[in-house]
Design an enzyme around this catalytic site. Structure first.
Site, PDB file in Angstrom:
ATOM      1  N   CYS A   1       0.860  -1.189   0.000  1.00 18.88           N
ATOM      2  CA  CYS A   1       0.000   0.000   0.000  1.00 18.88           C
ATOM      3  C   CYS A   1       0.896   1.240   0.000  1.00 18.88           C
ATOM      4  O   CYS A   1       2.100   1.155   0.290  1.00 18.88           O
ATOM      5  CB  CYS A   1      -0.961   0.014   1.187  1.00 18.88           C
ATOM      6  SG  CYS A   1      -0.195   0.430   2.755  1.00 18.88           S
TER       7      CYS A   1
ATOM      8  N   CYS B   1       3.635   2.056   2.610  1.00 18.16           N
ATOM      9  CA  CYS B   1       4.942   1.385   2.509  1.00 18.16           C
ATOM     10  C   CYS B   1       5.934   2.295   1.773  1.00 18.16           C
ATOM     11  O   CYS B   1       7.119   2.363   2.127  1.00 18.16           O
ATOM     12  CB  CYS B   1       4.817   0.068   1.759  1.00 18.16           C
ATOM     13  SG  CYS B   1       3.718  -1.129   2.535  1.00 18.16           S
TER      14      CYS B   1
ATOM     15  N   CYS C   1      17.095 -20.388  -0.648  1.00 17.50           N
ATOM     16  CA  CYS C   1      16.634 -19.480   0.406  1.00 17.50           C
ATOM     17  C   CYS C   1      17.274 -18.114   0.195  1.00 17.50           C
ATOM     18  O   CYS C   1      18.192 -17.951  -0.617  1.00 17.50           O
ATOM     19  CB  CYS C   1      16.988 -20.013   1.792  1.00 17.50           C
ATOM     20  SG  CYS C   1      18.763 -20.062   2.097  1.00 17.50           S
TER      21      CYS C   1
ATOM     22  N   CYS D   1      21.022 -17.582   0.470  1.00 15.42           N
ATOM     23  CA  CYS D   1      21.842 -17.900  -0.715  1.00 15.42           C
ATOM     24  C   CYS D   1      22.093 -16.618  -1.514  1.00 15.42           C
ATOM     25  O   CYS D   1      23.208 -16.378  -2.002  1.00 15.42           O
ATOM     26  CB  CYS D   1      21.142 -18.915  -1.603  1.00 15.42           C
ATOM     27  SG  CYS D   1      20.752 -20.469  -0.798  1.00 15.42           S
TER      28      CYS D   1
ATOM     29  N   ASP E   1     -10.423  20.660 -34.368  1.00 14.72           N
ATOM     30  CA  ASP E   1      -9.873  21.326 -35.540  1.00 14.72           C
ATOM     31  C   ASP E   1     -10.368  20.544 -36.753  1.00 14.72           C
ATOM     32  O   ASP E   1     -10.431  19.317 -36.724  1.00 14.72           O
ATOM     33  CB  ASP E   1      -8.346  21.296 -35.474  1.00 14.72           C
ATOM     34  CG  ASP E   1      -7.715  21.857 -36.728  1.00 14.72           C
ATOM     35  OD1 ASP E   1      -8.050  22.984 -37.096  1.00 14.72           O
ATOM     36  OD2 ASP E   1      -6.897  21.143 -37.341  1.00 14.72           O
TER      37      ASP E   1
END
Length: 860
Positions: free
Chosen positions: A104, A107, A176, A179, A555
């Site tokens: 949101c 943040c 993970c 790493c 125009d």
């Protein structure tokens, strides 16, 4: 000259100064907001009031008027609060990142506040809609810590392309996030690497390095992973497929269910409490960590409020409530991220249109190269059925091209040698050889993506108001929550646990996520939908304006009509037809007027040669003259020959008859006699009547035509198009007066033109709409809304979409406010539990997003 109007009073003859000051009351004050330290400001599309100034605008610095897309402009338009400075100090450095994990706009505020405290950081801007972070620092060294600081706040910063040394790699083998950190730490020790960012969730690594790609691949392999280079185009189109947290949500959900069931089946309370505590720790670790850094930076975002509620619930023994709070919060974040990703796809889908590689013709061979390595002047080959990788000019071949991705046109356009083709469009049939005219970053599709992303970053008035409201609302409710927790039990109005619980519920309700997200998601969705349909809406402000328009001024030439006049009749009086055309050819060959060009083209097509002429002279507003065979000859309108006393009554009647048919008359003669008449006519676009009827169907009832043509032509065209009114015989400044008259009558006026000749009128209107943006950079830069195709068929869709967006924004705002009010009212009787408070917040946010996503499905 009179300015005639059908169905209205004559326009006043007061002609405004062409270069009026930016602060003039005739300009739109709402769009001329002064920014910091500028001499003068004008509308973003008011680049100039005539062709010459527009032509030089991009090459020279302007000190009076400006354009949002012109980097050299000294002044700047738009709201200073919403824009980064377009320049930095000589020693300043600017970097951009893509921020992942924001659910949101609060943040975005958290990231901004967290980074502003870094040493050497001069300015920070985070845009929630596009996930972009822009940071200006005193030097490159001061910006090195930005990604780490963002990570501390609970988000991920992915560097965007800043220079040619930044490359993106695909990493295989990570299981993970540690790493990813290992790879970063390893490469940061390499002196040839200036910056590295690895995203575990996307499996992508961004590296700014001076050594070779092979060196980077080798370094990554040393620590047990496999890296492969991605092309920039392919990388740009990669959407973040965020599946973070699914496993944790399932696991913690099971813990909560087991604890809940156990509490009814004689399981010891300590076991159920441990299950709930484990759920709180697993699901609450990340928001708690983010909350810590948010508090450190002085920000009250949802992570802070939710963490406080969960910890408070645990402290007063409400372990089930605390676990449910963090689980619902985590689930809500995942649903929000998945939903909001749909809106971002509208731009990423555009990025996917242009292929990342092209077949380049080198001598007799075809070599496949990344589009970044193709230069201007290279010849590329496009096979039938392939997408065109770069803008260029066809030098060999004929085909039909599906230009829908750029212009929104549903019918393929026939192309032949000499025609322009655009990157991202589809070659339907024949094989083509195309000479590249623009680099990958300068193609029309690239400019569209850039303009749309810029548009999504601009805050609409409604969004700016709600952000301001939320910035006041949240701390006020937070303070009230603290008072609710402390004061009632101090004065014996209840127990501490009772009022702490109510205060915690109030804390959860204090975050106006659904309200803050209600407007930007709708705007992003609408702008994305429009871009997909060949319409560029250059900001939320203009989206809102389009929804309130009740009058459209057009125009005539080049907008309602083709703008390509043709010779329809040649009527010689005293000489042969061939001689008349030859003299007209000689006179008009030195003029740049469209009608003059039409006569010259006609003569060439007939194989007629010009005569020898001299002393050529343009007569402003009347025609041209030259000396041919020792006599002065004229190609002019009736007015000039009236001044020469050569206009007989029969001539006047004939001219009036021709003009009543919607044609323009060019009279050829000398200072002694009339030699003949050439009639030129312009034809209506085949989409004009359909488009105007479509505008009436969506509620725009006042359709007005502006033209410099005579009364007869204007009257005939107005009947064919069914416009309500017309203003005839207008000079450019008179068009401005016509717009102002409509505004004085109480109308919200949109002006539709080509973005060049109509710049003053476009600037004066409440909304400027330019046509044919795919063929001219000027049109894309000078108007608020650009119709990429050279027709009006998308205009009704644009108005319909804008009105739908306004309706959805209002629905979202009222729904968000109503949910908050209901939650607040239910707190004090004790009917609102903590998990219900979380559900009201995250649930409302998801509903608001899903409602806004309906805008992606709106069709023309």
């Amino acid at each position: 000259m009179s300015n005639k109007c059908c169905g209205s009073n004559e326009i006043e003859q007061v002609i405004p100064k062409k270069n009026q000051s930016c602060g003039d009351s005739s300009n739109k004050e709402a769009r001329a907001v002064p920014a910091k330290e500028k001499d003068c400001c004008c509308s973003s599309k008011e680049a100039a009031s005539d062709k010459d100034s527009l032509a030089t605008e991009k090459e020279t610095e302007s000190t009076t008027c400006c354009n949002s897309n012109v980097p050299n402009s000294i002044s700047c338009c738009g709201n200073a609060e919403d824009e980064m400075h377009h320049h930095t100090d000589a020693a300043g450095e600017k970097v951009e990142y893509r921020i992942h994990g924001m659910d949101c706009p609060s943040c975005a505020k958290t990231v901004e506040k967290g980074l502003r405290g870094l040493k050497g950081v001069q300015e920070v801007k985070v845009n929630y809609n596009t996930e972009k972070l822009q940071v200006i620092g005193s030097n490159a060294l001061s910006l090195d810590h930005v990604p780490n600081e963002v990570e501390k706040l609970g988000f991920q910063a992915e560097p965007l392309k800043q220079n040619n040394n930044i490359r993106t790699y695909d990493i295989v083998g990570m299981d993970c996030s540690s790493c990813a950190k290992s790879i970063e730490n390893h490469l940061n020790d390499n002196p040839a690497v200036h910056h590295v960012s690895v995203s575990f969730s996307t499996g992508k690594m961004k590296v700014a390095h001076e050594n070779s790609v092979e060196d980077i691949v080798s370094e990554v392999s040393k620590i047990g992973y496999k890296a492969s280079l991605l092309s920039n185009n392919k990388n740009r189109s990669e959407a973040k497929k965020n599946k973070d947290g699914y496993g944790f949500i399932t696991f913690t959900g099971m813990l909560i269910v087991l604890g809940f069931i156990g509490s009814f089946n004689g399981v010891p309370e300590v076991i159920t409490t441990l299950l709930y505590a484990a759920a709180i720790v697993v699901s609450g670790y990340k928001p708690a960590k983010s909350a810590f850094y948010a508090i450190k930076s002085g920000s009250l975002d949802m992570n802070v409020l939710m963490s406080a509620a969960a910890i408070g619930a645990a402290l007063i023994g409400e372990w089930f409530e605390g676990a449910t709070v963090v689980w619902l919060f985590a689930l809500g974040n995942v649903l929000q991220n998945r939903s909001i990703e749909q809106t971002r796809k509208s731009i990423r889908n555009l990025m996917d249109l242009a292929p990342p590689e092209a077949w380049v013709k080198v001598g007799p061979e075809l070599i496949k190269r990344p589009v970044e390595e193709v230069s201007i002047g290279d010849v590329i080959v496009i096979k039938p059925g392939d997408r065109i990788p770069l803008d260029g000019e066809i030098i060999q071949g004929e085909t039909s091209v599906n230009q829908a991705p750029i212009t929104g046109e549903s019918i393929p356009v026939d192309k032949q040698t000499g025609d322009t083709v655009y990157a991202g469009t589809i070659n339907e049939s024949g094989s083509l050889e195309v000479k590249v005219t623009k680099l990958v970053e300068d193609t029309t599709i690239s400019k569209i993506i850039h303009l749309v992303e810029e548009a999504q970053e601009q805050k609409a008035p409604t969004e700016a108001f709600i952000d301001k409201f939320a910035s006041i609302y949240t701390p006020v409710v937070f303070a009230i929550a603290l008072m609710v927790i402390v004061f009632p039990p101090l004065f014996d109005f209840g127990t501490w646990s009772e009022w702490v619980y109510k205060g915690l519920a109030l804390l959860v309700v204090a975050c106006p996520c659904a309200l803050v997200i209600s407007t930007p998601v709708a705007i992003v969705s609408a702008i994305g939908n429009a871009a997909k349909n060949g319409v560029l809406i250059k900001g939320g402000t203009f989206l809102e304006s389009a929804g309130s328009i009740d009058a459209v001024a057009f125009d005539k030439t080049g907008t309602l009509t083709e703008g390509k006049p043709k010779v329809s009749e040649v009527n010689p009086f005293t000489i042969s037809e061939e001689a008349l055309i030859s003299i007209a050819f000689t006179l008009e060959d030195y003029s740049t007027h469209p009608i003059a060009n039409t006569i010259v083209t006609y003569a060439k097509d007939q194989g007629i040669q010009p005569r020898s002429g001299e002393a050529f002279k343009s007569i402003v507003g009347k025609g041209v003259q030259a000396t041919i065979d020792g006599k002065i000859h004229y190609a002019a309108n009736l007015r000039l020959f009236e001044e020469l006393n050569l206009a007989s009554e029969d001539l006047r009647k004939e001219v009036e008859t021709i003009q009543s048919q919607g044609k323009t008359v060019v009279i050829i003669g000398t200072d002694q006699e009339i030699l003949g008449i050439i009639s030129v006519s312009d034809t209506l676009r085949h989409t004009t009547v359909k488009a105007l009827d479509g505008l009436k169907r969506v509620g725009v009832n006042q359709l007005v035509m502006l033209t410099g043509d005579n009364e007869g032509t204007a009257k005939m065209i107005s009947k064919e198009t069914n416009v309500n009114r017309y203003f005839a015989e207008l000079l450019p400044e008179n068009k401005v007066q016509a717009i102002q008259q409509l505004q004085r009558e109480g109308h919200k006026v949109a002006m539709v033109g080509d973005g060049i000749n109509d710049a003053p009128a476009l600037a004066t209107s409440d909304l400027g709409i330019a046509m044919g943006g795919a063929g001219t950079d000027t049109a894309m830069e000078t108007a608020d809304i650009v119709l990429m195709a050279d027709n009006l068929e998308k205009l009704p869709h644009t108005v319909k979409l804008s009105r739908k967006a306004l309706a959805i924004i209002k629905q979202n705002i009222w729904f968000s406010i109503l949910i908050k009010l209901i939650a607040l009212l239910l707190i004090f009787p004790g009917w609102l539990t903590l998990w219900m408070a979380v559900l009201s917040d995250t649930g409302a946010a998801v509903i608001v997003i899903l409602n806004a996503l309906r805008l992606l499905k709106v069709r023309g």
